[in-house]
Design a protein around this motif. Structure first.
Motif, PDB file in Angstrom:
ATOM      1  N   ILE A  91      -3.806  -8.347  46.678  1.00  0.00           N
ATOM      2  CA  ILE A  91      -2.414  -7.884  46.753  1.00  0.00           C
ATOM      3  C   ILE A  91      -1.777  -8.619  47.924  1.00  0.00           C
ATOM      4  CG2 ILE A  91      -0.876  -5.903  46.970  1.00  0.00           C
ATOM      5  CD1 ILE A  91      -2.641  -5.753  44.506  1.00  0.00           C
ATOM      6  N   THR A  92      -0.780  -9.434  47.646  1.00  0.00           N
ATOM      7  CA  THR A  92      -0.226 -10.303  48.678  1.00  0.00           C
ATOM      8  C   THR A  92       0.818  -9.573  49.530  1.00  0.00           C
ATOM      9  OG1 THR A  92       1.350 -11.220  47.066  1.00  0.00           O
ATOM     10  CG2 THR A  92      -0.715 -12.399  47.377  1.00  0.00           C
ATOM     11  N   TYR A  93       1.352 -10.267  50.519  1.00  0.00           N
ATOM     12  CA  TYR A  93       2.300  -9.725  51.495  1.00  0.00           C
ATOM     13  C   TYR A  93       1.678  -8.591  52.324  1.00  0.00           C
ATOM     14  CZ  TYR A  93       5.504 -12.113  48.296  1.00  0.00           C
ATOM     15  OH  TYR A  93       6.109 -13.043  47.480  1.00  0.00           O
ATOM     16  N   THR A  94       0.347  -8.529  52.386  1.00  0.00           N
ATOM     17  CA  THR A  94      -0.434  -7.478  53.065  1.00  0.00           C
ATOM     18  C   THR A  94      -0.168  -6.085  52.505  1.00  0.00           C
ATOM     19  OG1 THR A  94       1.061  -6.915  54.923  1.00  0.00           O
ATOM     20  CG2 THR A  94      -0.354  -8.842  55.204  1.00  0.00           C
ATOM     21  N   MET A  95       0.453  -5.969  51.353  1.00  0.00           N
ATOM     22  CA  MET A  95       0.772  -4.648  50.810  1.00  0.00           C
ATOM     23  C   MET A  95      -0.461  -3.890  50.335  1.00  0.00           C
ATOM     24  SD  MET A  95       4.466  -4.802  48.903  1.00  0.00           S
ATOM     25  CE  MET A  95       4.313  -6.332  48.001  1.00  0.00           C
ATOM     26  N   GLY A  96      -1.605  -4.574  50.212  1.00  0.00           N
ATOM     27  CA  GLY A  96      -2.812  -3.890  49.793  1.00  0.00           C
ATOM     28  C   GLY A  96      -3.645  -3.345  50.930  1.00  0.00           C
ATOM     29  N   ARG A  97      -3.258  -3.624  52.158  1.00  0.00           N
ATOM     30  CA  ARG A  97      -4.126  -3.323  53.297  1.00  0.00           C
ATOM     31  C   ARG A  97      -3.879  -1.933  53.868  1.00  0.00           C
ATOM     32  NH1 ARG A  97      -4.082  -9.373  56.125  1.00  0.00           N
ATOM     33  NH2 ARG A  97      -4.842 -10.428  54.251  1.00  0.00           N
ATOM     34  N   CYS A  98      -4.028  -0.937  53.007  1.00  0.00           N
ATOM     35  CA  CYS A  98      -3.892   0.443  53.441  1.00  0.00           C
ATOM     36  C   CYS A  98      -4.639   1.330  52.446  1.00  0.00           C
ATOM     37  CB  CYS A  98      -2.420   0.859  53.541  1.00  0.00           C
ATOM     38  SG  CYS A  98      -1.526   0.805  51.980  1.00  0.00           S
ATOM     39  N   ALA A  99      -4.986   2.511  52.908  1.00  0.00           N
ATOM     40  CA  ALA A  99      -5.747   3.431  52.070  1.00  0.00           C
ATOM     41  C   ALA A  99      -4.980   3.826  50.817  1.00  0.00           C
ATOM     42  CB  ALA A  99      -6.110   4.679  52.880  1.00  0.00           C
ATOM     43  N   GLN A 100      -3.653   3.926  50.924  1.00  0.00           N
ATOM     44  CA  GLN A 100      -2.856   4.372  49.782  1.00  0.00           C
ATOM     45  C   GLN A 100      -2.915   3.362  48.625  1.00  0.00           C
ATOM     46  OE1 GLN A 100      -1.609   4.424  53.056  1.00  0.00           O
ATOM     47  NE2 GLN A 100      -2.226   6.576  53.164  1.00  0.00           N
ATOM     48  N   MET A 101      -2.930   2.057  48.936  1.00  0.00           N
ATOM     49  CA  MET A 101      -3.033   1.067  47.868  1.00  0.00           C
ATOM     50  C   MET A 101      -4.413   1.106  47.234  1.00  0.00           C
ATOM     51  SD  MET A 101      -1.104  -1.234  46.400  1.00  0.00           S
ATOM     52  CE  MET A 101      -1.575  -1.928  44.823  1.00  0.00           C
ATOM     53  N   ARG A 102      -5.432   1.318  48.041  1.00  0.00           N
ATOM     54  CA  ARG A 102      -6.780   1.422  47.487  1.00  0.00           C
ATOM     55  C   ARG A 102      -6.894   2.632  46.561  1.00  0.00           C
ATOM     56  NH1 ARG A 102      -7.764  -0.180  52.888  1.00  0.00           N
ATOM     57  NH2 ARG A 102      -8.389   1.897  53.603  1.00  0.00           N
ATOM     58  N   ASP A 103      -6.271   3.734  46.962  1.00  0.00           N
ATOM     59  CA  ASP A 103      -6.268   4.921  46.102  1.00  0.00           C
ATOM     60  C   ASP A 103      -5.548   4.652  44.787  1.00  0.00           C
ATOM     61  OD1 ASP A 103      -7.627   6.311  48.063  1.00  0.00           O
ATOM     62  OD2 ASP A 103      -5.851   7.359  48.811  1.00  0.00           O
ATOM     63  N   LEU A 104      -4.417   3.959  44.876  1.00  0.00           N
ATOM     64  CA  LEU A 104      -3.637   3.670  43.678  1.00  0.00           C
ATOM     65  C   LEU A 104      -4.433   2.791  42.713  1.00  0.00           C
ATOM     66  CD1 LEU A 104       0.141   2.818  43.645  1.00  0.00           C
ATOM     67  CD2 LEU A 104      -1.441   1.627  42.148  1.00  0.00           C
ATOM     68  N   LEU A 105      -5.078   1.753  43.237  1.00  0.00           N
ATOM     69  CA  LEU A 105      -5.858   0.862  42.371  1.00  0.00           C
ATOM     70  C   LEU A 105      -7.063   1.596  41.775  1.00  0.00           C
ATOM     71  CD1 LEU A 105      -5.823  -2.491  44.381  1.00  0.00           C
ATOM     72  CD2 LEU A 105      -4.487  -1.899  42.347  1.00  0.00           C
ATOM     73  N   THR A 106      -7.692   2.457  42.565  1.00  0.00           N
ATOM     74  CA  THR A 106      -8.828   3.215  42.054  1.00  0.00           C
ATOM     75  C   THR A 106      -8.403   4.107  40.890  1.00  0.00           C
ATOM     76  OG1 THR A 106      -9.914   3.180  44.225  1.00  0.00           O
ATOM     77  CG2 THR A 106     -10.610   4.885  42.671  1.00  0.00           C
ATOM     78  N   GLU A 107      -7.243   4.743  41.018  1.00  0.00           N
ATOM     79  CA  GLU A 107      -6.768   5.571  39.909  1.00  0.00           C
ATOM     80  C   GLU A 107      -6.370   4.713  38.714  1.00  0.00           C
ATOM     81  OE1 GLU A 107      -4.176   9.406  38.701  1.00  0.00           O
ATOM     82  OE2 GLU A 107      -4.157   8.768  40.789  1.00  0.00           O
ATOM     83  N   ALA A 108      -5.761   3.554  38.957  1.00  0.00           N
ATOM     84  CA  ALA A 108      -5.396   2.672  37.847  1.00  0.00           C
ATOM     85  C   ALA A 108      -6.631   2.261  37.055  1.00  0.00           C
ATOM     86  CB  ALA A 108      -4.660   1.445  38.382  1.00  0.00           C
ATOM     87  N   ARG A 109      -7.726   2.001  37.766  1.00  0.00           N
ATOM     88  CA  ARG A 109      -8.979   1.657  37.059  1.00  0.00           C
ATOM     89  C   ARG A 109      -9.458   2.844  36.220  1.00  0.00           C
ATOM     90  NH1 ARG A 109     -14.237  -1.695  39.042  1.00  0.00           N
ATOM     91  NH2 ARG A 109     -15.867  -0.432  38.084  1.00  0.00           N
ATOM     92  N   ALA A 110      -9.399   4.048  36.787  1.00  0.00           N
ATOM     93  CA  ALA A 110      -9.819   5.232  36.039  1.00  0.00           C
ATOM     94  C   ALA A 110      -8.920   5.487  34.831  1.00  0.00           C
ATOM     95  CB  ALA A 110      -9.815   6.449  36.964  1.00  0.00           C
TER      96      ALA A 110
END
Length: 403
Positions: A91-110
Motif C-alpha cells: 500500500i503506497t503513500y505509507t497508507m498501509g503502515r498502521c494497525a487499522q489498514m492491517r485490520d481492513l486487509l485481514t477482513e477483506a481476505r476473510a
C-alpha cells in the motif's frame, strides 16, 4: 428547506443503512478528507463489510500503486504472506503502515474480496515498480524489447525515490532531451504491446499480458505527470501535472470491469478524487477520478464523501531535515466553520450518514465548503457527491514514516 434542516430530518446512524441504496451501483467510492486518520480507516472497513456482505461487491480498489498492489491481491486470494509486510510495502503513500489498514486487509481476505491498487506506481515518485514487472514480462514475450525497458530504468534511477517532492525536483533537473527520450521510449513500448498483442498473449498468457500492458500504461501516465510538473516549474501551464494520475485511477477501475463484467468495485480514495464533477483549483479545473467514473457509469457510480466535525487531524509541516521535505503532524481542529458542510452535522454525537440525491434542486443555503485536513475546500456538495458520512471525532493513525 435549508441544508441544515434536511440534515436534521434525514441523517441516520450508519447501522441503519439500507442495502437498496446501492442496488444499481457498479462502483461505489468511499472518501476521506485526510489520509492516515484512524477513524476513517475503521468506517471504511465497516462500509466495505456492508457492501460485500449485503450488496454483493467483489473488489476493493485503493488509492495506491497498482504494481505494488498485485502482492496484496495474491494474499487476499489465499497465498501465504505477512499482513504487516504486505500493508507496509503493498500500500503506497505509507497508507498501509498502521494497525487499522492491517485490520481492513485481514477482513477483506476473510470476506473473499479481490484487491487492486488504482494508482500509478511508486507513490507518484518512481516508475521502477512497474518497469521491473514489465521487464520480467518481456523476457518471455519479446526479449528484443527488454533493452528499451533497461534504458527507462537507467533514466529513472537518476531521479526516482521514495518521496514525491525530491523525485519531482530531481526529474525537473534532468536535461529536457533525456526527458523527451524517456517519453518516446514509453510510446515505443506501448506501440509494441498493442501492435504485437496476440503474439504477446500467446507467449505469456492473457492475464499476464493485460496486467503488464496496464502497468506500462500507468508508468506512461506517471511520466506525463512528471513532465507536467516540470513544465509548471518552468512557468508553463500544464494540466497534465494534475490530471494524469486521476485518469490512471479511473482507467484501473475500467480495467477491472472490462476483465470481469460481473465485478462490483468499492473504491477507497480521497474526497477530492471521488467527486462526480471536476475539481476546482485556483485558475483551472481538472477531471478527477470520480468525474471520469460518473461520465462512464452515470447513476451506476456513487460517491460517498467522508468527513468529520471535530477531533485531531493529520497535517503536513515543512521540514528540511526530513527526506520527504515535510513532516506528518497532528493538528487540533477548531469547531466547524459556520458556512461549512460539517457545521450542519455538529449536533450529532455519533457517526451519521445522509443521502444527498433527494435534496438536489430542493434546498436553499447549501454549504459548499468541506474539510480538507485542517482547512476547507470549495466543494459543490450536492452535484459532487451522492451520500455523505460524518464522524464526530477523528485522531491520527500511527505511521512509520512520512511521505
Amino acid at each position: 428547506m435549508t441544508f441544515a434542516g434536511y440534515v436534521r430530518d434525514n441523517a441516520f446512524p450508519l447501522g441503519e443503512l439500507d442495502p437498496g441504496v446501492f442496488r444499481d451501483a457498479r462502483v461505489v467510492a468511499v472518501g476521506e478528507n485526510a489520509h492516515l486518520v484512524r477513524e476513517f480507516y475503521t468506517v471504511r472497513q465497516r462500509l466495505l463489510r456492508f457492501l460485500v456482505r449485503e450488496c454483493g461487491f467483489t473488489v476493493l480498489a485503493w488509492e495506491s500503486g497498482f504494481s505494488e498492489g498485485l502482492a496484496v491481491d495474491a494474499w487476499l486470494r489465499g497465498e501465504p504472506g505477512d499482513v504487516k509486510e504486505l500493508a507496509d510495502n503493498g500500500i503506497t503513500y505509507t497508507m498501509g503502515r498502521c494497525a487499522q489498514m492491517r485490520d481492513l486487509l485481514t477482513e477483506a481476505r476473510a470476506l473473499g474480496t479481490r484487491f487492486v491498487g488504482l494508482d500509478v506506481p511508486g507513490s507518484t515518485a518512481s516508475t521502477l515498480p512497474a518497469l521491473r514487472n514489465v521487464r520480467r514480462y518481456l523476457e518471455k514475450a519479446d526479449p528484443a524489447a527488454v533493452s528499451i525497458v533497461d534504458g527507462l530504468v537507467e533514466r529513472a534511477n537518476a531521479w526516482a525515490g521514495e518521496h514525491m517532492l525530491p523525485a519531482y525536483s530531481a526529474y525537473s533537473a534532468q536535461d529536457p532531451a533525456a526527458r523527451d527520450a524517456a517519453t518516446a521510449a514509453y510510446a515505443d513500448l506501448c506501440a509494441r504491446f498493442d501492435g504485437c498483442e496476440w503474439e504477446y498473449r500467446d507467449a505469456a498468457g492473457d492475464d499476464a499480458y493485460a496486467t503488464a500492458r496496464h502497468e506500462l500504461r500507468l508508468a506512461a501516465l506517471l511520466d506525463q505527470t512528471l513532465r507536467g510538473h516540470a513544465a509548471r516549474l518552468g512557468g508553463q501551464a500544464a494540466l497534465s501535472a494534475f490530471s494524469s494520475r486521476d485518469r490512471a485511477m479511473a482507467e484501473t477501475v475500467r480495467w477491472v470491469l472490462d476483465r470481469d463484467p460481473d465485478a462490483r468495485v468499492v473504491v477507497m480514495a480521497h474526497n477530492t478524487h471521488i467527486q462526480r464533477v471536476p475539481v476546482a483549483a485556483p485558475g483551472f479545473t481538472v477531471s478527477g477520478l470520480g468525474h471520469h467514473l460518473a461520465r462512464a457509469f452515470g447513476a451506476q457510480y456513487l460517491s460517498v464523501a467522508v468527513t468529520n466535525t471535530g477531533g485531531r487531524t493529520v497535517g503536513r509541516a515543512l521540514d528540511p531535515d526530513s527526506p520527504a521535505g515535510f513532516a506528518i503532524v497532528g493538528v487540533d481542529l477548531d469547531p466547524p466553520a459556520e458556512d461549512s458542510v460539517e457545521a450542519a452535522f455538529a449536533g450529532f454525537a455519533e457517526t451519521r450518514m445522509l443521502d444527498l440525491r433527494p435534496a438536489r434542486g430542493r434546498l436553499t443555503a447549501v454549504p459548499e465548503r468541506m474539510r480538507l485536513q485542517e482547512n476547507y475546500l470549495s466543494t459543490p456538495l450536492l452535484d459532487g457527491h451522492d451520500l455523505i458520512v460524518t464522524l464526530p471525532e477523528i485522531t491520527p493513525a500511527e505511521q512509520l514514516t512520512a511521505t
